[in-house]
Design a protein around this motif. Structure first.
Motif, PDB file in Angstrom:
ATOM      1  N   HIS A 491      12.188  85.658-111.357  1.00  0.00           N
ATOM      2  CA  HIS A 491      12.108  84.563-112.331  1.00  0.00           C
ATOM      3  C   HIS A 491      11.890  85.182-113.705  1.00  0.00           C
ATOM      4  N   LEU A 492      12.631  84.707-114.700  1.00  0.00           N
ATOM      5  CA  LEU A 492      12.558  85.292-116.039  1.00  0.00           C
ATOM      6  C   LEU A 492      11.317  84.880-116.814  1.00  0.00           C
ATOM      7  N   GLU A 493      10.492  83.991-116.244  1.00  0.00           N
ATOM      8  CA  GLU A 493       9.264  83.603-116.924  1.00  0.00           C
ATOM      9  C   GLU A 493       8.024  84.110-116.204  1.00  0.00           C
ATOM     10  N   ILE A 494       8.202  84.915-115.155  1.00  0.00           N
ATOM     11  CA  ILE A 494       7.077  85.426-114.368  1.00  0.00           C
ATOM     12  C   ILE A 494       7.290  86.923-114.171  1.00  0.00           C
ATOM     13  N   ASP A 495       6.204  87.693-114.276  1.00  0.00           N
ATOM     14  CA  ASP A 495       6.373  89.142-114.234  1.00  0.00           C
ATOM     15  C   ASP A 495       6.138  89.723-112.845  1.00  0.00           C
ATOM     16  N   THR A 496       6.378  91.030-112.726  1.00  0.00           N
ATOM     17  CA  THR A 496       6.189  91.842-111.523  1.00  0.00           C
ATOM     18  C   THR A 496       6.965  91.262-110.341  1.00  0.00           C
ATOM     19  N   GLN A 497       8.264  91.501-110.355  1.00  0.00           N
ATOM     20  CA  GLN A 497       9.162  91.047-109.300  1.00  0.00           C
ATOM     21  C   GLN A 497       9.908  92.255-108.758  1.00  0.00           C
ATOM     22  N   CYS A 498      10.074  92.297-107.449  1.00  0.00           N
ATOM     23  CA  CYS A 498      10.699  93.453-106.792  1.00  0.00           C
ATOM     24  C   CYS A 498      11.717  92.970-105.759  1.00  0.00           C
ATOM     25  N   GLY A 499      12.685  93.833-105.490  1.00  0.00           N
ATOM     26  CA  GLY A 499      13.565  93.574-104.358  1.00  0.00           C
ATOM     27  C   GLY A 499      12.842  93.861-103.057  1.00  0.00           C
ATOM     28  N   ARG A 508       3.953 104.156 -93.795  1.00  0.00           N
ATOM     29  CA  ARG A 508       4.914 104.636 -92.795  1.00  0.00           C
ATOM     30  C   ARG A 508       6.104 103.695 -92.625  1.00  0.00           C
ATOM     31  N   TRP A 509       6.587 103.135 -93.726  1.00  0.00           N
ATOM     32  CA  TRP A 509       7.797 102.310 -93.696  1.00  0.00           C
ATOM     33  C   TRP A 509       9.032 103.206 -93.800  1.00  0.00           C
ATOM     34  N   THR A 510      10.120 102.767 -93.186  1.00  0.00           N
ATOM     35  CA  THR A 510      11.430 103.396 -93.348  1.00  0.00           C
ATOM     36  C   THR A 510      12.356 102.386 -94.035  1.00  0.00           C
ATOM     37  N   ILE A 511      12.823 102.744 -95.221  1.00  0.00           N
ATOM     38  CA  ILE A 511      13.677 101.862 -96.028  1.00  0.00           C
ATOM     39  C   ILE A 511      15.040 102.533 -96.136  1.00  0.00           C
ATOM     40  N   THR A 512      16.035 102.044 -95.407  1.00  0.00           N
ATOM     41  CA  THR A 512      17.331 102.699 -95.348  1.00  0.00           C
ATOM     42  C   THR A 512      18.476 101.695 -95.431  1.00  0.00           C
ATOM     43  N   ASN A 513      19.557 102.120 -96.097  1.00  0.00           N
ATOM     44  CA  ASN A 513      20.845 101.411 -96.073  1.00  0.00           C
ATOM     45  C   ASN A 513      20.772  99.986 -96.608  1.00  0.00           C
ATOM     46  N   ASN A 514      19.851  99.749 -97.542  1.00  0.00           N
ATOM     47  CA  ASN A 514      19.770  98.438 -98.172  1.00  0.00           C
ATOM     48  C   ASN A 514      20.529  98.447 -99.498  1.00  0.00           C
ATOM     49  N   VAL A 515      21.059  97.292 -99.880  1.00  0.00           N
ATOM     50  CA  VAL A 515      21.711  97.110-101.177  1.00  0.00           C
ATOM     51  C   VAL A 515      20.905  96.082-101.955  1.00  0.00           C
ATOM     52  N   ILE A 516      20.467  96.463-103.155  1.00  0.00           N
ATOM     53  CA  ILE A 516      19.578  95.625-103.959  1.00  0.00           C
ATOM     54  C   ILE A 516      20.155  95.510-105.367  1.00  0.00           C
ATOM     55  N   TYR A 517      20.275  94.288-105.868  1.00  0.00           N
ATOM     56  CA  TYR A 517      20.698  94.092-107.258  1.00  0.00           C
ATOM     57  C   TYR A 517      20.198  92.739-107.758  1.00  0.00           C
ATOM     58  N   GLY A 518      20.239  92.564-109.072  1.00  0.00           N
ATOM     59  CA  GLY A 518      19.918  91.264-109.673  1.00  0.00           C
ATOM     60  C   GLY A 518      18.458  90.874-109.567  1.00  0.00           C
ATOM     61  N   ILE A 519      17.530  91.828-109.716  1.00  0.00           N
ATOM     62  CA  ILE A 519      16.103  91.500-109.689  1.00  0.00           C
ATOM     63  C   ILE A 519      15.676  91.123-111.101  1.00  0.00           C
ATOM     64  N   ARG A 520      15.036  89.960-111.232  1.00  0.00           N
ATOM     65  CA  ARG A 520      14.687  89.416-112.541  1.00  0.00           C
ATOM     66  C   ARG A 520      13.180  89.272-112.671  1.00  0.00           C
ATOM     67  N   ALA A 521      12.693  89.436-113.897  1.00  0.00           N
ATOM     68  CA  ALA A 521      11.277  89.202-114.194  1.00  0.00           C
ATOM     69  C   ALA A 521      11.115  89.145-115.696  1.00  0.00           C
ATOM     70  N   SER A 522      10.029  88.529-116.121  1.00  0.00           N
ATOM     71  CA  SER A 522       9.716  88.554-117.550  1.00  0.00           C
ATOM     72  C   SER A 522       9.264  89.940-117.969  1.00  0.00           C
TER      73      SER A 522
END
Length: 830
Positions: A491-499, A508-522
């Motif tokens: 949201h463009l009026e709220i901060d700290t936004q992540c995919g 101990r997370w495994t983060i693989t083969n993800n596609v991330i785009y269009g993350i919005r924040a103030s």
């Protein structure tokens, strides 16, 4: 793409549950019972009348069918049992409750389903009647005797509780010392003390914009502009809220008031008159309630091809259950969760459902703090959207103390907070002494070993702060996010936004083969933010734009450990795009170094006058001993003398913004360049500045009112002119330590219109980054165009000549992401 069911006899379903477009033949190896709106509970439950006495025929109610099934179970099951509902609506004022006595056994299942080719609708409420016209299109009726409805529906559409404002929020003007949890000061004109406040409620985002709350309003004090309510979390100035369920605000079709104290419901029907539509009050806690115990669980019961709608709590709730399922159902309009797996629930499946318009989560898995009992479940191939309608921190699929689950092939969108969330106990976030073995470290944390893959998540985090589309907090080890498509979140009026957000204690997370785009924040938008221990981020495509200028944020907070991360074979690419205009509570986290500056060229000064200088800021430096930022910075406007900014006290939190009158200056009409300079060091989030020639003017939260006289100038801090090259950040480090990253290499970085570097505590160029710790990081990484097939169409496949492939990157095939081919075609699936 087809998916095999869990290989156990308990998941062998009759062909009719596969949601075929043509009527399916009922299985021959099954005992059949039937229910019909035209049936009779005194009949035998067969499909049609077949004797002269008229006793053969379908039952009229689900409860009567349950009793008939229970009789078959008591006699000893020899075949599967199917209960088939003919088309129509079945009102269940108290819902349908199934216990151990209603179970199938290891060899024989019990299935409740719509008759092939038809759709039966089970409703956890009652139709309203005895309507009288009250006034101006508003009708009233009595609340059904003995019931306490929380929702009212017209033709299966939730009616809004009459509210102010009708959309958006009001802002808290101030708080009273010692009453931060039970009162707020409102701005003049926002609330009317003459409204009827009986049964009114306060919906609010207290403290941070993390979790909403909804409590009864107790009273209003117009002399002091104070609203009193039942306690919730502490309020701060600027927090968002609205008042609801106020009869005076019932002023348009589609709204209602539930007056519990009067025993009445007031409705302005969309259709004009209640007789022209179906008006239903929610009366059952659940439409379906499966209730067993760990010692005597409900087993092998299945629901298929049913519409399950309207409940005061969850639409479907399972506890004390094994090997049960909800398949190809429409699940909607619950007050809280659409489907809730709570406590002891194992090997159950939620498959192929349309789950929509529920008050909180679409699907919630909630285990116990004392034992690892909610595990081994499958949430697969569901379209989950527009939940969180009544609870602002609602999400699509939320796991709490639940592990070894499969979350696969779901389509999740339009949520106020999470798309998919995994949470464990707070104790997992605490600092652990070195040398502690993992069995001890994660004892009591059951949110582990969850596989989250092939999900499509978009347009979530629409109304909350400090969150991620796929999020974790205090989870245990062994979780994975693989082959998920995550986009257009925030949201463009709220901060700290992540995919993807691996928050406190996510290890101990495994983060693989993800596609991330269009993350919005103030402010504070990132594709991935990771805290925790031992997290591995490999072979992902991360695309930032003009708002999201950071690929991976690496963050150690307070006493929560963060180390041993791996960042390898990722593509981190930036497409600058258009920078959005500034807004209140966005802000700029200014450089703490002495001499750092921000500048705003050509600001218009409307008239010669003395202007008071107001600063909107946030600061949380008390732990480091800096509780007063006064005198640490200055503002220079044109050729006037610099104004040393005073009265800047610690606001208590980086997300709590406050206005302060920081000085005054004489200015002349014309245009002036404005410069802020850090004089003594220290960090502040600089949000906006205002100049006003009216000495009696004061700002109000995010809304600045016009002064009674004189002139007002308001400038957002984030509209400052950038210094130096347009540099994006591959990584941003907060509270750096030399053990933060174990490995970082074979990554590809690219910015079409600028330079990629590092920000935060290792701020500088990639060359500087490659030189630290003896050349430990990114020695084989490249800065080059990744050569996507068609990035303008969001096609991020790689061309054969892509340099990323030479680094060992494996192209990501998204064709299997989202709903599978057997999802019912009669439901639209965007």
């Amino acid at each position: 793409m087809k998916w095999m069911l869990i290989p156990t006899l308990l998941f062998l379903f009759p062909a009719l549950v596969m949601a075929q477009s043509a009527p399916a033949r009922l299985p021959d190896d099954q005992d059949h019972l039937y229910v019909s709106p035209a049936g009779n509970d005194a009949w035998t439950g067969c499909l049609a009348l077949s004797n002269t006495e008229g006793t053969d025929g379908p039952f009229a109610s689900a409860e009567r069918a349950k009793q008939a099934v229970r009789k078959l179970i008591a006699e000893g099951l020899r075949r599967d049992v199917g209960v088939y509902f003919r088309a129509g609506t079945y009102y269940l004022p108290d819902g349908l409750r199934l216990e151990a006595e209603d179970s199938g056994d290891q060899s024989h299942s019990i299935t409740y389903a719509s008759y092939p080719g038809e759709t039966a609708r089970l409703v956890g409420g009652v139709r309203l009647g005895q309507w009288e016209l009250w006034q101006k299109g508003i009708w009233q009726c009595p609340i059904p005797a003995g019931k306490v409805p929380q929702q009212v529906f017209e033709d299966n559409r939730r009616l809004d509780l009459a509210a102010a404002p009708q959309s958006g929020y009001l802002e808290v003007a101030g708080i009273l010392d010692g009453q931060e949890t039970s009162s707020l000061v409102y701005f003049d004109g926002d609330l009317d003390p003459n409204w009827d406040w009986g049964d009114a409620r306060l919906f609010a985002w207290p403290t941070n914009d993390w979790f909403s709350d909804d409590k009864p309003i107790k009273s209003i004090d117009p002399a002091n502009r104070v609203l009193h309510f039942e306690p919730m979390s502490a309020f701060r100035p600027g927090n968002r809220y609205r008042v609801r369920n106020v009869l005076a605000l019932l002023d348009r079709p589609g709204e209602c008031k539930i007056a519990w104290s009067e025993g009445k419901i007031y409705v302005w029907p969309v259709k004009g008159q209640p007789q022209q539509g179906e008006l239903v009050a929610a009366t059952a806690d659940n439409v379906i309630r499966i209730l067993g115990t760990e010692q005597r669980p409900v087993r092998n019961i299945h629901f298929a091809n049913l519409d399950l709608s309207i409940a005061n709590a969850q639409a479907v709730r399972l506890s004390g259950a094994e090997d049960c399922s909800i398949r190809f159902c429409k699940v909607e309009n619950a007050f809280t969760h659409g489907v809730h797996l709570q406590g002891y629930v194992q090997r159950c499946e939620v498959y192929g459902n349309l789950i929509q318009y529920n008050g909180q989560d679409g699907v919630s898995l909630e285990g116990l703090t004392t034992a690892d009992v909610c595990k081994g479940n499958r949430i697969v191939n569901n379209h989950i959207h527009h939940c969180g309608r009544l609870v602002g921190h609602g999400g699509g699929i939320c796991l709490r103390q639940s592990g070894s689950n499969e979350i696969l092939h779901n389509l999740v969108h339009n949520m106020p907070r999470y798309g998919i969330s995994v949470k464990g106990p707070l104790s997992s976030a605490r600092t652990q002494p070195s040398g502690i073995d993992e069995a001890t470290r994660y004892a009591g944390n059951w949110s582990r070993n969850n596989r989250i893959a092939y999900n499509h998540v978009h347009h979530v985090n629409e109304d909350s702060q400090d969150t991620g589309a796929c999020e974790s907090w205090c989870s245990g080890p062994g979780n994975s996010l693989d082959h998920n498509l995550i986009h257009d979140s925030g949201h463009l009026e709220i901060d700290t936004q992540c995919g993807i957000y691996l928050d406190d204690g996510s290890d101990r997370w495994t983060i693989t083969n993800n596609v991330i785009y269009g993350i919005r924040a103030s402010g504070g938008a990132s594709a991935i933010t990771t805290k925790g221990i031992g997290n591995r981020i490999e072979n992902n495509i991360i695309v930032g734009d003009g708002v999201c200028s950071v690929g991976i944020v690496s963050f150690a907070y307070s006493n929560v450990p963060a180390y041993q991360h791996t960042y390898s074979r990722n593509i981190i690419c930036f497409d600058s795009g258009d920078r959005p205009p500034g807004g209140f509570n966005q802000g700029v986290a200014v450089d703490h170094k002495i001499g750092s500056r921000l500048s705003w060229p050509g600001v218009a000064i409307p008239a010669d006058a003395n202007y008071r200088v107001w600063i909107l800021y946030s600061m949380s430096n008390a732990k480091s001993g800096l509780i007063d930022y006064s005198g640490h910075s200055s503002l220079t406007i044109g050729s006037s003398r610099p104004v040393t900014l005073m009265n800047l006290k610690d606001t208590g939190d980086w997300h709590t913004f406050a206005w302060a009158c920081a000085g005054s200056v004489d200015l002349q009409k014309g245009r002036a360049d404005v410069t802020w300079e850090n004089l003594q060091g220290g960090t502040i989030i600089f949000d906006a500045w205002a100049l006003c020639s009216d000495p009696n003017w004061t700002p109000g939260g995010r809304r600045t009112v016009n002064p009674a006289s004189g002139h007002l100038i308001v400038v957002q801090a984030e509209t400052h002119a950038p210094d130096g090259p347009n540099m994006k950040s591959a990584y941003h480090f907060i509270n750096w330590s030399d053990d933060r990253i174990t490995e970082s290499d074979h990554n590809l970085f690219w910015d079409r219109d600028g330079t990629v570097g590092i920000s935060g505590e290792q701020k500088g160029s990639l060359e500087n980054w490659k030189g630290i710790l003896g050349g430990k990081y990114d020695q084989n990484s490249l800065v080059a165009d990744p050569m996507f097939v068609a990035p303008e169409r969001r096609d991020y496949r790689l061309k054969p000549q892509s340099p990323a492939l030479k680094l060992g990157f494996q192209d990501i095939d998204l064709r299997g992401v989202g709903l599978t081919d057997d999802f019912p075609r009669h439901w639209d699936s965007p």
